[in-house]
Scaffold this active site. Structure first.
Site, mmCIF file in Angstrom:
data_model
loop_
_atom_site.group_PDB
_atom_site.id
_atom_site.type_symbol
_atom_site.label_atom_id
_atom_site.label_comp_id
_atom_site.label_asym_id
_atom_site.label_seq_id
_atom_site.Cartn_x
_atom_site.Cartn_y
_atom_site.Cartn_z
ATOM 1 N N THR A 56 0.820 -1.213 0.000
ATOM 2 C CA THR A 56 0.000 0.000 0.000
ATOM 3 C C THR A 56 0.853 1.262 0.000
ATOM 4 O OG1 THR A 56 -1.770 -1.180 1.109
ATOM 5 C CG2 THR A 56 -1.815 1.197 1.308
ATOM 6 N N SER A 60 1.916 -7.428 -0.723
ATOM 7 C CA SER A 60 2.710 -8.369 0.083
ATOM 8 C C SER A 60 2.122 -9.781 0.188
ATOM 9 C CB SER A 60 3.033 -7.786 1.454
ATOM 10 O OG SER A 60 1.936 -7.823 2.310
ATOM 11 N N THR A 72 1.917 -4.399 4.262
ATOM 12 C CA THR A 72 1.867 -4.707 5.694
ATOM 13 C C THR A 72 1.377 -6.124 5.997
ATOM 14 O OG1 THR A 72 -0.337 -3.740 5.871
ATOM 15 C CG2 THR A 72 1.544 -2.298 6.358
ATOM 16 N N ASP A 73 0.689 -6.765 5.035
ATOM 17 C CA ASP A 73 0.095 -8.077 5.336
ATOM 18 C C ASP A 73 1.139 -9.123 5.724
ATOM 19 O OD1 ASP A 73 -2.337 -6.967 4.712
ATOM 20 O OD2 ASP A 73 -2.590 -8.030 2.809
HETATM 21 N N1 ASP Z 1 -2.640 -5.690 1.203
HETATM 22 C C1 ASP Z 1 -1.573 -4.730 1.332
HETATM 23 C C2 ASP Z 1 -0.233 -5.447 1.232
HETATM 24 O O1 ASP Z 1 0.138 -6.110 2.177
HETATM 25 C C3 ASP Z 1 -1.684 -4.064 2.633
HETATM 26 C C4 ASP Z 1 -0.639 -3.033 2.941
HETATM 27 O O2 ASP Z 1 0.358 -2.862 2.309
HETATM 28 O O3 ASP Z 1 -0.842 -2.341 3.927
HETATM 29 O O4 ASP Z 1 0.433 -5.333 0.233
#
Ligand code: ASP
Length: 323
Positions: free
Chosen positions: A12, A54, A86-87
């Protein structure tokens, strides 16, 4: 002059929301060139090693990232920042923690809101991550995760909320530092850092979660080429009795089985003595991984196996998460 290498991997933090509000990867990374706030004593070089959400991250890609960081260190870089979705951020950060023997700071960061959303946290986290990586106090601390002004160890941090910007927490132990207006401030020491300089990753290491009424079916369904299994067990590491036959069959096949707790806080260790309690599990040569969640324990098992460890050596390596 402090030289910082930024490795963008996607997520993200690298994305943009469209008119309908859907968040998607941008053709050009919105963080490229966004380092004006850093002053003249920090020199940032940025590379886009991947541009992936991710959930697309794999241990093989984590290894590619680790190898790029090793090369940068050999070339004399002063610190590294990795931007990441973040995932699975905690898994990549922990993989780097286990597979680098870095003395220079390696800091992973991400964002919960994309670059053009109201209250976007990407640029802020990016700048604080660079400040942390440029700080001499951040050396020799293993891989760090900086999000929302907090500095966490890669070993224990976890994503706790689907959307809140304060999602990254360290259950049981708390963050080891804060990023203030003046820079990185640490108030805990890192103990017992260990690194395995692997050059390949063992596949087919699985993660299952225990639940009331669980039986052997899922264990029996694991493929013949299973190299290892992590179970998020109940409470302090207990399992329903009907899982025992399936687990025994895996142990007979020589599959290492690691137990962690599915609880958010605390460690898994054996102290009950009833059928399929933690004590029984220990007797079967499966073993505990103390203080790590399931996804981190799986990364540790992958790294240990990839380093050629087995038997008692593997058990000691995987178990020794805290002390
Ligand atoms: N779905 C996204 C990822 O992990 C969430 C994020 O980056 O916060 O790529």
């Amino acid at each position: 002059m402090t030289d910082i290498l930024v490795l963008h991997t996607g997520g993200t933090i690298s994305m943009t929301a469209n008119a309908a509000g859907d968040v998607a990867p941008s053709a050009e990374n919105p963080l490229m060139g966004q380092t004006d706030q850093l002053g003249t004593d920090v020199n940032v070089t940025a590379e886009e090693i991947f541009n992936l959400p991710s959930p697309h991250m794999t241990p093989a890609r984590m290894l590619e990232l680790a190898q790029r960081i090793r090369r940068a260190e050999a070339d004399g870089i002063d610190g590294v920042v990795v931007t990441h979705g973040t995932d699975t951020l905690e898994e990549t950060a922990y993989f780097l923690d286990l597979t680098l023997d870095s003395t220079v700071p390696v800091v992973v960061t991400g964002a919960m809101r994309s670059s053009n959303e109201i209250g976007s946290d990407g640029l802020y986290n990016f700048i604080t991550a660079i400040r942390t990586a440029a700080s001499p106090e951040s050396r020799n601390k293993g891989c760090l995760v900086v999000m929302n002004d907090e500095i966490h160890t890669a070993r224990f941090v976890t994503k706790t909320h689907t959307t809140n910007v304060a999602t990254f927490r360290t259950p049981t132990f708390g963050p080891i530092g804060l990023v203030t207006k003046d820079g990185a401030r640490f108030f805990q020491e890192l103990i017992n850092q260990e690194s395995c300089l692997i050059d390949a990753v063992v596949p087919n290491v699985f993660l299952l979660k225990a639940y009331a009424g669980m039986d052997s079916d899922l264990f029996d369904a694991l493929p013949d080429n299973t190299n290892g299994l992590v179970i998020e067990a109940l409470g302090a590491g207990n399992l329903p009795p009907a899982t025992l036959p399936g687990l025994q069959r895996l142990i007979d096949r020589g599959v290492p089985i690691v137990l962690v707790s599915r609880c958010f806080n605390g460690v898994a260790e054996g102290f009950y003595d009833y059928e399929a309690a933690a004590w029984s599990s220990k007797r079967w040569a499966s073993f505990f991984c103390q203080g790590l969640n399931g996804q981190k324990a799986r990364i540790k098992l992958i790294v240990g196996l990839s380093d050629g460890k087995s038997g008692a050596e593997l058990k000691k390596y995987v178990n020794n998460a805290i002390s």
